[in-house]
Design a protein around this motif. Sequence first.
Motif, PDB file in Angstrom:
ATOM      1  N   GLN A  29     -28.527   5.606 -28.345  1.00 42.30           N
ATOM      2  CA  GLN A  29     -28.825   5.481 -29.763  1.00 42.30           C
ATOM      3  C   GLN A  29     -27.670   5.957 -30.625  1.00 42.30           C
ATOM      4  O   GLN A  29     -26.992   6.929 -30.287  1.00 42.30           O
ATOM      5  CB  GLN A  29     -30.090   6.276 -30.110  1.00 42.30           C
ATOM      6  CG  GLN A  29     -31.339   5.795 -29.380  1.00 42.30           C
ATOM      7  CD  GLN A  29     -32.506   6.743 -29.531  1.00 42.30           C
ATOM      8  OE1 GLN A  29     -32.426   7.744 -30.227  1.00 42.30           O
ATOM      9  NE2 GLN A  29     -33.617   6.441 -28.855  1.00 42.30           N
ATOM     10  N   SER A  30     -27.463   5.274 -31.737  1.00 36.25           N
ATOM     11  CA  SER A  30     -26.462   5.712 -32.701  1.00 36.25           C
ATOM     12  C   SER A  30     -26.973   6.944 -33.438  1.00 36.25           C
ATOM     13  O   SER A  30     -28.185   7.185 -33.511  1.00 36.25           O
ATOM     14  CB  SER A  30     -26.169   4.595 -33.710  1.00 36.25           C
ATOM     15  OG  SER A  30     -25.683   3.437 -33.059  1.00 36.25           O
ATOM     16  N   TRP A  31     -26.056   7.718 -33.975  1.00 41.27           N
ATOM     17  CA  TRP A  31     -26.400   8.959 -34.658  1.00 41.27           C
ATOM     18  C   TRP A  31     -27.400   8.715 -35.784  1.00 41.27           C
ATOM     19  O   TRP A  31     -27.169   7.899 -36.670  1.00 41.27           O
ATOM     20  CB  TRP A  31     -25.134   9.612 -35.206  1.00 41.27           C
ATOM     21  CG  TRP A  31     -25.351  10.867 -35.989  1.00 41.27           C
ATOM     22  CD1 TRP A  31     -25.158  11.048 -37.321  1.00 41.27           C
ATOM     23  CD2 TRP A  31     -25.794  12.130 -35.480  1.00 41.27           C
ATOM     24  NE1 TRP A  31     -25.459  12.324 -37.690  1.00 41.27           N
ATOM     25  CE2 TRP A  31     -25.857  13.023 -36.569  1.00 41.27           C
ATOM     26  CE3 TRP A  31     -26.151  12.579 -34.205  1.00 41.27           C
ATOM     27  CZ2 TRP A  31     -26.255  14.351 -36.436  1.00 41.27           C
ATOM     28  CZ3 TRP A  31     -26.553  13.895 -34.075  1.00 41.27           C
ATOM     29  CH2 TRP A  31     -26.608  14.763 -35.166  1.00 41.27           C
ATOM     30  N   LEU A  32     -28.540   9.396 -35.723  1.00 42.90           N
ATOM     31  CA  LEU A  32     -29.603   9.357 -36.733  1.00 42.90           C
ATOM     32  C   LEU A  32     -30.285   7.991 -36.852  1.00 42.90           C
ATOM     33  O   LEU A  32     -31.060   7.763 -37.791  1.00 42.90           O
ATOM     34  CB  LEU A  32     -29.076   9.791 -38.112  1.00 42.90           C
ATOM     35  CG  LEU A  32     -28.582  11.249 -38.197  1.00 42.90           C
ATOM     36  CD1 LEU A  32     -28.098  11.545 -39.616  1.00 42.90           C
ATOM     37  CD2 LEU A  32     -29.670  12.231 -37.785  1.00 42.90           C
TER      38      LEU A  32
END
Length: 264
Positions: A115-118
């Motif tokens: 997953q990408s950050w946030l």
Amino acid sequence: MTTTIAFSAREISASLGSGSHKHPVLHGVNVAVPAGRWLSIVGPNGAGKSTLLKCLGGLLPCGGTVQLLGQDLHAWGPRERARRLSWLGQGGAGADGADDLTAYDVTMLGRLPHQSWLSPPTDADHAAVERALRQTQAWGWACTPLGELSGGERQRVLLARALAVDADVLLMDEPLANLDPPHQADWLLLVRQLVASGKTVVSVLHEITTALAADEVLVLHQGRVHHCGPSDDAATHRALETVFEHRIAIHRLMDQWVALPKLN
């Protein structure tokens, strides 16, 4: 035909403790695991099994070199390494502070490397989590907090978290802890399915009979490799009997090898 080595370690040495209380545990351990194979690490208490697994996972400083998929373990970026290498710790290690999280959310932690950050979880993340929980027969309590589950149920959720990573290599330290016999059998079938799909599994097991279902068995004794070979090899059986001081005997029972205690 060239054999692809998924995971290897050369001249691994490690110590535990600190200062004057530091003591060596591993002494020049070498191991290589071909891709799509299952290696079980066994040996008496204090042989260095869990220490070796932590060294292979990069969780413990050690001397020597560890390679993951042909590249130095520490040359991988943290996110990419976390995608390639999944970890299930002894006694649920790594789940501290997660008791208030639901089983679903704990399993979703295995998707963080993807997953990408946030960014919110994707459809692929949700699909991977559901698949992992169903694989471990834990889908029925997906909405239950981890702290409300029994030891065996908790173990199955933590296994689901490791599976949700969808890594090439899975390291498992005493994965059968708290599991009853039917779910131990389920774990064995699951590992065979993972290996059949091309995954590589390295497990530390106290259950010798289950360990003998692996492709290869690494027998540790006093921090050194006493033997490493096919699980159905007579030399492997002799090595197991030796390091356990001939308190067990390996026998063929129907279509599998079993370790039985010797009571006299």
